[in-house]
Design an enzyme around this catalytic site. Structure first.
Site, PDB file in Angstrom:
ATOM      1  N   ASP A 157       0.865  -1.183   0.000  1.00 43.69           N
ATOM      2  CA  ASP A 157       0.000   0.000   0.000  1.00 43.69           C
ATOM      3  C   ASP A 157       0.899   1.230   0.000  1.00 43.69           C
ATOM      4  O   ASP A 157       0.920   2.027   0.944  1.00 43.69           O
ATOM      5  CB  ASP A 157      -0.911  -0.031   1.216  1.00 43.69           C
ATOM      6  N   PRO A 164       9.590   7.992  -3.064  1.00 43.39           N
ATOM      7  CA  PRO A 164      10.502   7.444  -2.058  1.00 43.39           C
ATOM      8  C   PRO A 164      10.401   5.937  -1.863  1.00 43.39           C
ATOM      9  O   PRO A 164      11.295   5.335  -1.264  1.00 43.39           O
ATOM     10  CB  PRO A 164      10.073   8.191  -0.776  1.00 43.39           C
TER      11      PRO A 164
END
Length: 290
Positions: A157, A164
Site C-alpha cells: 500500500d 521514495p
C-alpha cells in the site's frame, strides 16, 4: 477558500476536482501531505501532489488489494502491510477473524497522524486494535531485519515506483520479502493505469514474474485515480484467479464478512480479466516469455 485540485497522471493528461478546499498541509521529513475536502469524493489526502485515498471511494482500492488474496488463502493468520499509514488496508484485513497479527510498516508518522485526525472513516480505528502493530520507519529496513517465514499475506500500500518507495519495487527487494513469507503466501500491489502508465506496469510485471511463479493482474475503476487501475497478486503457489466462486462465497460466510461495498464473488473473475485493449497496451512493453 476553494480551489481546483488537479492531478497529472502523465505529462499530457490532467483531471481533478473543482471547488476543493484545503484542510491541512504538512511538509514532513519525507514528503508534502495535504488533506482536501471535495464535493465529489469527500475528504481525501495527497502525497507530493499525488492522490492517495478518499473517503468516497477508498473501499474500492482497499477491498481489491486485500480480499482476493486473503480469501484465496485457506487460513491466513499473519499479514504485512508496506505503507498503509491511512489504516485502510489494515481495516480490511481485520475483517478476517483468523488473522492474528498485522504489521503496518509506514515510513511517515505524519501520514498516520493526519489521516487518523481527518479521515477516520478510512482507518476505522484499526491502529487501536491489538492485532495491529504499527512500525514507523523504512519498510525495506523492517523486511531486511525481519525473522523468516512470518507472513501469509503482504499488501504493498505504497506510493508509486517513482517516489521514495522506489527501492521496494525491485527484484532484490522481492527476494528479501520472499524470505519473510510462509509457504503458500501471496502479495498484492498496485501497478497504475494501463492508459497512462503502460510501460511502468509492464516493467513491474516482468520483475514480479522473474521473482514469483504465479502472477495475476487485477483491474477496476478507481474514481480518485481518474482511470481504470491495475493491481497484481504474486505467489509461488497461490493463484487467486483460480478460486471458484462457490469457494469464495463459502469463505466469506465462514469468516462472517458480509458488509463489503465493492468486492464480491460474482465480480472476482472479472477483476482478474483484462480487456483486449488493455492487453494490447501492455503487450508492446512486456518482455517476451520463453
Amino acid at each position: 477558500m476553494s480551489a481546483a485540485l488537479l492531478f497529472h497522471p502523465s505529462p499530457d493528461a490532467v483531471y481533478g476536482f473543482p471547488h476543493a478546499r484545503l484542510v491541512a498541509r504538512v511538509d514532513s521529513r519525507h514528503q508534502r501531505i495535504e488533506v482536501w475536502d471535495t464535493r465529489q469524493l469527500g475528504r481525501l489526502f495527497t502525497l507530493d501532489g499525488r492522490p492517495m485515498t478518499s473517503t468516497g471511494d477508498e473501499f474500492i482500492y482497499h477491498e481489491c488489494m486485500v480480499h482476493p488474496i486473503a480469501l484465496a488463502h485457506p487460513s491466513p493468520r499473519t499479514a504485512l502491510v508496506l505503507g498503509g499509514g491511512d489504516g485502510g488496508a489494515a481495516r480490511q484485513l481485520l475483517r478476517h477473524p483468523g488473522i492474528e497479527r498485522i504489521v503496518v510498516a509506514e515510513l511517515d508518522a505524519e501520514v498516520v497522524r493526519l489521516t487518523r485526525e481527518h479521515l477516520p472513516d478510512v482507518h476505522g480505528a484499526a491502529f487501536d486494535n491489538p492485532r495491529v502493530e504499527l512500525v514507523i520507519g523504512d519498510a525495506a529496513q523492517y523486511v531486511a531485519a525481519a525473522a523468516p517465514s512470518q507472513f501469509e499475506l503482504v499488501i504493498f500500500d505504497l506510493t508509486p515506483p517513482d517516489s521514495p518507495a522506489a527501492s521496494l519495487y525491485t527484484p532484490a527487494f522481492y527476494q528479501q520479502l520472499k524470505r519473510t513469507m510462509r509457504p503458500g503466501a501471496a502479495l498484492s500491489l498496485h501497478l497504475g493505469s494501463p492508459y497512462f502508465h503502460a510501460r511502468r506496469i509492464a516493467g513491474l510485471l516482468d520483475d514480479l514474474r522473474a521473482a514469483f511463479a504465479v502472477v495475476r493482474t487485477m483491474n477496476t475503476f478507481v474514481p480518485l485515480y481518474g482511470s481504470l487501475w491495475m493491481m497484481a497478486s504474486a505467489s509461488d503457489t497461490l493463484d487467486p484467479a483460480a478460486i471458484a466462486i462457490d469457494t469464495l462465497a463459502e469463505r466469506l460466510a465462514a469468516r462472517g464478512i458480509d458488509s463489503l461495498k465493492h468486492y464480491e464473488p460474482a465480480m472476482h473473475a472479472g477483476l482478474f480479466s483484462a480487456s483486449r485493449s488493455v492487453r494490447d497496451k501492455l503487450s508492446q512493453f512486456l518482455k517476451p516469455t520463453r
